[in-house]
Structure formats: C-alpha cells, structure tokens
Design an enzyme around this catalytic site. Structure first.
Site, PDB file in Angstrom:
ATOM      1  N   HIS A 134       6.749 -14.927  38.797  1.00 36.17           N
ATOM      2  CA  HIS A 134       6.390 -15.427  37.425  1.00 36.17           C
ATOM      3  C   HIS A 134       6.746 -14.477  36.522  1.00 36.17           C
ATOM      4  O   HIS A 134       6.828 -14.807  35.269  1.00 36.17           O
ATOM      5  CB  HIS A 134       4.861 -15.671  37.598  1.00 36.17           C
ATOM      6  CG  HIS A 134       4.063 -14.445  37.421  1.00 36.17           C
ATOM      7  ND1 HIS A 134       3.512 -13.843  38.427  1.00 36.17           N
ATOM      8  CD2 HIS A 134       3.746 -13.811  36.096  1.00 36.17           C
ATOM      9  CE1 HIS A 134       2.761 -12.828  37.899  1.00 36.17           C
ATOM     10  NE2 HIS A 134       2.840 -12.546  36.768  1.00 36.17           N
ATOM     11  N   ASP A 192       4.841 -15.468  45.246  1.00 39.00           N
ATOM     12  CA  ASP A 192       4.850 -14.868  43.858  1.00 39.00           C
ATOM     13  C   ASP A 192       6.057 -13.595  43.980  1.00 39.00           C
ATOM     14  O   ASP A 192       5.243 -12.622  43.937  1.00 39.00           O
ATOM     15  CB  ASP A 192       3.640 -14.802  43.104  1.00 39.00           C
ATOM     16  CG  ASP A 192       3.919 -14.447  41.832  1.00 39.00           C
ATOM     17  OD1 ASP A 192       5.193 -14.413  41.227  1.00 39.00           O
ATOM     18  OD2 ASP A 192       2.953 -14.231  41.099  1.00 39.00           O
ATOM     19  N   SER A 198       1.723  -7.539  35.769  1.00 36.96           N
ATOM     20  CA  SER A 198       2.327  -8.348  36.845  1.00 36.96           C
ATOM     21  C   SER A 198       3.499  -7.671  37.367  1.00 36.96           C
ATOM     22  O   SER A 198       4.499  -7.155  36.741  1.00 36.96           O
ATOM     23  CB  SER A 198       2.643  -9.684  36.050  1.00 36.96           C
ATOM     24  OG  SER A 198       1.452 -10.347  35.780  1.00 36.96           O
TER      25      SER A 198
END
Length: 284
Positions: free
Chosen positions: A97, A143, A234
């Site tokens: 992402h 992910d 992230s």
C-alpha cells in the site's frame, strides 16, 4: 512505532499503516538527485527531548537500525510517508500500500538517516517496484512489495537485515516473543510526525485473535501498555536480533486508528519464495 494515514479500511475498521500523512505533500522546487547525498560533519542535533516517547517508544538511530530506510513519493519533501527494510544493497522490502498507484520513477528511498529534515544519508530513486500480485486493497492481504534501487554504499549506518528461514522463524516469531518496530511515524493519533527515528519493542504472535480477524501470513502486535506503530510507519521493519544478525520478521501493514496496540504486520517468512524468485535473495 507507527502506521499510515492515507487509507482507511472501512470494512475492517482499521487504518493502513503506511507512513502517509493527511496533509498534502508540498511540491518540490527541483528534482532531487538519485545519487548519494553529501554527508558532512556530525548529524544535526535533535531539538526535541530525547526522553520523549512515541506511542511509548524511544528515540533511536540508524547505527542501531541500519536496515531502516524511508520510502516516499518524489514530491514529498521531509515528512514521513512510509518505511522499508533494506534486504540487500539494491533491494528494499516495504508494504504494497506504500507504493500502490506509483511508478518506480515517482518513488525514492533514503538510507542512513536519523533526521528526515536533513540532507544527510544516501538517496536513491526506485528503478523497479514489484507489488505482490495478490495484494488486496480492501483486506490488506499480501501487503508486501519490493523496490529495486541502484546500490547503496554499505557501512555502519546502512546494512541489510536478514530474511528468516523456517528454523529462525520458529525461534523468533512465536507467541510470547517480542520484536522491535521502527520508523518516523506519528507518536500518537493527531500528532505531527517526528523528525527523529524512533523504535519500540512489542510482544508478537503469529496466531490467536488478539488483533481480530486478519489476513493469512500476518503477525499480530499484541497489546502492551499502548506500545504501537502508527501513521507513517507503514512498510517499516518489525525486526529481532538472533545469532548476531538482525532479522526482518514483518512489515507494518495496518492497525486501529488510535495507535495503541494490535497493529498487524505482513509476515515476511510467508513470502520467502516470492522474495527469492524476484530478487535472488534467500532466507538465512
């Protein structure tokens, strides 16, 4: 440490942890160079209190976490967007992402930095981005992504982390063990992103329901006095030291918006074959 702000997973009631900011990234006046940035003198001293906590973590530096890199779009100046893990001089592991919707020429990677606002360290523009072909934006399944760059110069502040083989995984990624997550993400919901690299140790488990329903091949960061990653972390490393090596066990994926535990991390060992097929890098 911390997660992303840019994608709310409404179906799960969670926040993607990529190191994105809710503010619009400022436009760059000129393109940044791809090659190594000049490093002169000592690192700029941090103005904030070094005892301050980031979701109950502490300030650290890249000598302690030499595998830590920053991953940002090329038009994003000094703030935290996402983190990543150097797994060789030319390959970076991050969350899918973090790079979703961007071409390689639009993403840059910085290594060997403590303070995002300085021009120290080494800067590279991505040469190739490989997202997992089964990445699901709705569920955050798979992910994980790889970024190829021109080779970083390795040294005390820039060193790759090892990928865990099954034997190492069975020692490090078990219920009751802890691992360290690091990055430049927010220290709490609503706070501005810190300049200094920070880290926090959290208890982890590959099984159980502590983090609720979650995709396969993920690690749960269990609750421990509110310690957590947060917006802007992230893609960054969840790592542990074993036999004098740093192993990257996970990549920050998503978690509750309040950043107080129960973060979910993509489990690197679950993608070892995919990583090897695309990079030639084997588990150790």
């Amino acid at each position: 440490m911390l997660k992303p702000l840019h994608a709310v997973l409404s179906a799960l009631g969670v926040l993607a942890l990529s190191a994105c900011s809710t503010q619009t990234a400022p436009e760059m006046a000129a393109a940044l160079p791809q090659e190594t940035l000049t490093v002169t003198g000592t690192e700029k001293a941090f103005s904030e209190d070094l005892s301050a906590q980031i979701v109950y973590g502490t300030v650290t530096n890249v000598t302690n976490r030499p595998y830590q890199v920053s991953v940002t779009p090329s038009n994003y100046l000094s703030g935290g967007w996402c983190g990543g893990t150097l797994i060789s001089s030319t390959w970076v592991l991050t969350a899918a992402h973090c790079v979703d919707g961007y071409s390689a020429s639009q993403m840059r990677v910085r290594a060997g930095i403590n303070d995002l606002t300085t021009s120290t360290g080494q800067l590279r523009t991505a040469a190739q981005i490989i997202k997992h072909p089964s990445y699901n934006t709705s569920t955050s399944a798979n992910d994980i992504a790889l970024i190829r760059v021109s080779a970083f110069t390795l040294g005390s502040t820039v060193q790759p982390a090892a990928l865990p083989n099954n034997a190492t995984e069975s020692v490090l990624d078990v219920n009751g063990k802890s691992a360290v997550v690091s990055g430049w993400g927010k220290t709490e919901t609503g706070a501005s992103s810190p300049r200094a690299l920070r880290e926090v140790s959290i208890p982890i488990t590959p099984t159980g329901s502590d983090c609720g329903s979650r995709p396969a091949n993920t690690i749960c960061g269990k609750y421990s006095a509110g310690r957590d990653s947060c917006n802007g972390d992230s893609g960054g490393p969840l790592a542990a030291r074993y036999n004098n090596k740093f192993y990257v066990l996970g990549a920050v994926s998503y978690g509750p918006a309040e950043c107080r535990g129960y973060g979910v991390y993509t489990r690197v060992n679950g993608f070892i074959n995919w990583i090897a097929q695309n990079t030639g890098i084997s588990a150790q």
